[in-house]
Design an enzyme around this catalytic site. Sequence first.
Site, short mmCIF file in Angstrom:
data_model
loop_
_atom_site.label_atom_id
_atom_site.label_comp_id
_atom_site.label_asym_id
_atom_site.label_seq_id
_atom_site.Cartn_x
_atom_site.Cartn_y
_atom_site.Cartn_z
N GLY A 62 37.33 42.73 42.58
CA GLY A 62 38.62 42.09 42.30
C GLY A 62 38.72 40.75 42.98
N ASN A 63 39.91 40.20 43.07
CA ASN A 63 40.11 38.93 43.77
C ASN A 63 41.50 38.92 44.40
OD1 ASN A 63 42.05 37.56 41.85
ND2 ASN A 63 40.35 38.02 40.46
N HIS A 64 41.79 37.83 45.13
CA HIS A 64 43.02 37.79 45.94
C HIS A 64 44.28 37.38 45.18
CE1 HIS A 64 40.86 38.50 49.61
NE2 HIS A 64 40.08 37.44 49.43
N ALA A 100 43.90 35.55 37.14
CA ALA A 100 42.56 35.30 37.68
C ALA A 100 41.67 36.43 37.17
CB ALA A 100 42.61 35.29 39.20
#
Length: 396
Positions: free
Chosen positions: A206-208, A273
Amino acid sequence: MLSGKKILIGVTGSIAAYKTPLLVRQLVKEGAEVKVVATPAALDFVSRLTLSTLSGSPVLTDLFTEGSWANHVALGRWADVFLVAPLSCNSLSKMASGQCDNLFLTTYLSASCPVIVAPAMDDDMWQHDATKKNLEVLSTYGNHIINAEWGELASGLIGFGRMAEPETIVAYVTDFLAKRAQLSGKKALVTAGPTYEPLDPVRFIGNHSSGKMGFALANELSSRGAKVVLVSGPVTVQNIQKRVEVVNVTTAQEMFEACSQHVDYDIAVMAAAVADYSPVEVAEQKIKKRADEVEIKLKKTVDILGTFGTKKKPHQVLVGFALETENENQNAAQKLAKKGADMMVLNSLQNNKAGFGKDTNQVTVFYKNGFIKEFEAKPKTDVAKDIVDLISEMLP
Ligand code: CTP
């Protein structure tokens, strides 16, 4: 300016209620049809007769009168906007926690129209964490807050907590309703947040991304009257207006499939994102720790913005976001061309007021014709206003 608009005014128990008759008079003068619903405590501060005379309609206070039931649902549906002025600390707390022990509160809970509140209280109460928290809760319900002002207070002290002046409130409501008409009849699709690509039942790539920018955009588009569908990856933010249809997804593929249901958009803003790669295989059981090094094979995910770019119709406005860590301008301009978007919004990671999880952002907007527009760092809600302004200019 407010001709034909139906405004329901909620009055609660605060000394600032002495200004509500002026507010009612001003709104009626501007052409609005006004009805008033008051809490019992409000009528200690302002008379029923004054409010009913100025609004031209009986003041509503009771859930039941002589065996008949006041239809609070119809009241909330009748109005174009429910304006609570003044909003006392006590009613604020009750609204935040969903209590409904009077007609005003039942009307609030069942109102399908937008709600605007103008709080009024003493400085200490205004500064209290409980008040701040309750106002935040109201924001998460999609309510709009006209901040209290600084000045002389009923206690004799000088500080924050004064209800905004009736002229300020009338200007806010007028602007609010005018904006709401701006994108009326338009369909908007917004993506937000990260996507999670599972490796096994407990892990993912995943990402932030917090989703705050996408949520702010969805709210702004909705405030201007667009019918908004927000396709969101896993996020914790919940500040979203009631009118926005939220579709929760987890993976890039799910996000693509959800977006594909809405190719008939007028405006699409892809602020998510999205993961560029997902694991080729998802283990059925938790992957156990064995070898010192492991390799995970990844495959490209579908490019949602790019796919929409190839199918875009001339009347549609398609906006992408770019997050770059190097050669920002060059990469953003290339991305705009590659993805077939009309506009690319570059988030800067160079600015400490921008980036993941922050409440502020600093963006530069790239147009197809090479035109570039740079903005200052500002709250994400204001960035959303700037972007929607630009989108509105581009609509046919
Ligand atoms: N995007 C998308 N689908 C993907 C990847 C990205 O719709 N699979 C969208 C994002 O929502 C954003 C834009 O494309 O609006 C740019 O995303 P970004 O991650 O910056 O670009 P990439 O194409 O993934 O390029 P790179 O990661 O190489 O910079």
